[in-house]
Design an enzyme around this catalytic site. Structure first.
Site, PDB file in Angstrom:
ATOM      1  N   MET A 104      21.984  87.769 -35.995  1.00  0.00           N
ATOM      2  CA  MET A 104      21.848  87.826 -34.528  1.00  0.00           C
ATOM      3  C   MET A 104      20.912  88.969 -34.160  1.00  0.00           C
ATOM      4  O   MET A 104      20.927  90.024 -34.783  1.00  0.00           O
ATOM      5  CB  MET A 104      23.195  87.962 -33.827  1.00  0.00           C
ATOM      6  N   HIS A 105      20.077  88.704 -33.171  1.00  0.00           N
ATOM      7  CA  HIS A 105      19.091  89.719 -32.811  1.00  0.00           C
ATOM      8  C   HIS A 105      18.637  89.615 -31.365  1.00  0.00           C
ATOM      9  O   HIS A 105      17.970  90.499 -30.862  1.00  0.00           O
ATOM     10  CB  HIS A 105      17.851  89.551 -33.697  1.00  0.00           C
TER      11      HIS A 105
END
Ligand code: UD1
Length: 366
Positions: free
Chosen positions: A206-207
Site C-alpha cells: 500500500m502506498h
C-alpha cells in the site's frame, strides 16, 4: 526513422515501459529511442532495481526532479522537459500511466505542439485523486490514446475524444507479465528466502496518499493487518514507511509475529512473491492486475479501483479501508474461494499491446 521519446518517472511507469523497449528491438530500422527519466522515483530500490531487472536501455536524460509537493514536482518537470523536447524534437512523445511524470510529459509535448501518445489511456475512477486529473489531462493532450480495455474506449468517447485518436491495444502490463512468466523472468524461489511456504502467505502493498496519509485510516488498516493470522509479507513504499513511523504505527507492525516488513523490492522478486501467494492485499490497481494475471485472489484496500472487471470475474474484492471490511474481505477470498482460477483475461488483450502500439505509430508517422 521515427524518433520516439519515452518519458517516465516512477516504478509503475517502468513496468509499463519495459515491453515497449523489448519490442523496439524488432524494429531497428523504424525507430530511434530517446529515454527521459524525470527523477520522480530516485531510491535505488524504486528505480535502479527495476532498470536492472528489465535490462533497460541507458537513460538519455535524467532530470533528477526528486520529491516535493505536486505543484513543485510537476513544475520542475515541465521546466526541464521544455529544453529536452526542444533539443531533441522527437516525432512522437510517449508517456505511460497516471503519475505526475505522465502529466508533465503530456502537457510539455502538447504545449510545444509535438505529437504525443498516452499509454493506459481512458481509465477513470470518477472520484478525487491526484492520478484522476493526471490521466484525464494526458488523454486530452494525446494524439494517440492507447486504451488497455474496452471500457477505456467508451470513457474517452463520452469525453468527445475523436475516434481517430482512440486505439484499443490491450494492457501493456499484461505484456510485461506474460513475457516475464514465459521467459522465467522472475525469482520463483523468493518465498523461501523469507521463510515463507508457497501458497501459504499474503503479499501486501500500500502506498496511495489516500490510504497512508491519514492517521485514522492507516490505524484502521494496521488494526486489521495485526488481527489477521496468516503470514504476511509487506514490501514497504518509502511514503508508507514515513507515515507509519510518524503515526507511531510502525512498531505495531514490527511487533506482529506474522508480518514481515521489507524494503521495496525489484520486479523479479515481486513477481515471484505474487505468483506464489495465497492472497494479495493492495491499494494499487497495477498490483491488482498482476494478481489477476497470476490468478491469485486479491483484496483491494480502497474505496474504488480502476478495474472493476476483475471483481466481476470473481477474482478480487473491494474491501474499503475500515478494519471490519478488510477482515471480512480476506475471510471471503480465503474461505469462500470464489472461483478465481477460471477467469477470462482477454479483456486485457493478448499480451502484445506494445507491438500493436508500435505498428499504429509506424503506420501513422512513416
Ligand atoms: C507515485 C504516483 C502514484 C503511483 C506511485 C507508485 C503521482 C501523483 N503518484 O506515488 O500514482 O502509484 O508513484 O509508487 O505521481 N520517496 C522516496 N524515494 C523515492 C520516491 C519517493 O523516499 O524514490 C518518498 C518521498 O518521501 C516522497 C514520497 O515517497 O515524497 C512520495 O513519492 P511520490 O513520487 O511523490 O509519490 P508516490 O507516493 O510514489
Amino acid at each position: 526513422m521515427i524518433k520516439l521519446m519515452v518519458i517516465m518517472g516512477t516504478r509503475p511507469n517502468f513496468v509499463k515501459c519495459a515491453p515497449l523497449f523489448w519490442r523496439l528491438n524488432d524494429y531497428p530500422d523504424d525507430f530511434e529511442l530517446v529515454t527521459v527519466h524525470t527523477g520522480q522515483h530516485y531510491d535505488f530500490s524504486m528505480r535502479d532495481a527495476f532498470f536492472d531487472d528489465f535490462q533497460f536501455p541507458p537513460i538519455d536524460y535524467d532530470l533528477k526532479v526528486g520529491s516535493g509537493t505536486h505543484g513543485v514536482q510537476t513544475g520542475r518537470m515541465l521546466q526541464e522537459l521544455d529544453s529536452v523536447l526542444l533539443a531533441e524534437k522527437p516525432d512522437l512523445v510517449l508517456v505511460p500511466g497516471d503519475t505526475n511524470s505522465a502529466l508533465a510529459g503530456a502537457l510539455a509535448a502538447y504545449k510545444l505542439h509535438m505529437p504525443n501518445g498516452h499509454i493506459e489511456a481512458g481509465m477513470r475512477e470518477y472520484t478525487w485523486r491526484p492520478e484522476e486529473m493526471n490521466k484525464l489531462v494526458a488523454d486530452h493532450c494525446a494524439d494517440f490514446c492507447f486504451c488497455p480495455i474496452p471500457r477505456a474506449v467508451e470513457n474517452l468517447r463520452r469525453e468527445n475524444i475523436p475516434d481517430n485518436r482512440i486505439f484499443l491495444t490491450g494492457d501493456i502490463t499484461y505484456d510485461t507479465f506474460k513475457i516475464a512468466v514465459t521467459q522465467g523472468f522472475y525469482n520463483a524461489d523468493v518465498p523461501k528466502k523469507y521463510d515463507l511456504k508457497s501458497g501459504q502467505y499474503a503479499l501486501l502493498t500500500m502506498h496511495r496518499a489516500e490510504t497512508v496519509d491519514d492517521t485514522q485510516i492507516l490505524a484502521e488498516i494496521v488494526m486489521a493487518l495485526t488481527s489477521l493470522e496468516m503470514p504476511m509479507i509487506f514490501p514497504v513504499h518509502p511514503r508508507t514507511e514515513k507515515r507509519l513511523k510518524e503515526f507511531a504505527l510502525w512498531s505495531k507492525l514490527e511487533a506482529a509475529h506474522q508480518i514481515r516488513l521489507l524494503e521495496p523490492i525489484g520486479y523479479r522478486d515481486f513477481l515471484g512473491l505474487v505468483l506464489n501467494a495465497q492472497l494479495v492485499m493492495t491499494d494499487s490497481s497495477g498490483v491488482l492486475k498482476e494478481a489477476f494475471y497470476a490468478r491469485v485472489p486479491c483484496v483491494v484496500i480502497d474505496e474504488t479501483t480502476e478495474y472493476d472487471e476483475i471483481f466481476d470475474l470473481g477474482c478480487g474484492v473491494l474491501a474499503g479501508r475500515e478494519a471490519k471490511g478488510i477482515i471480512e474481505a480476506v475471510d471471503y477470498m480465503i474461505t469462500s474461494k470464489p472461483a478465481p482460477r477460471q477467469a477470462d483475461d482477454t479483456i486485457f488483450g493478448n499480451g502484445d499491446a506494445a507491438g500493436k502500439m508500435l505498428d499504429i505509430i509506424r503506420k501513422a508517422l512513416s
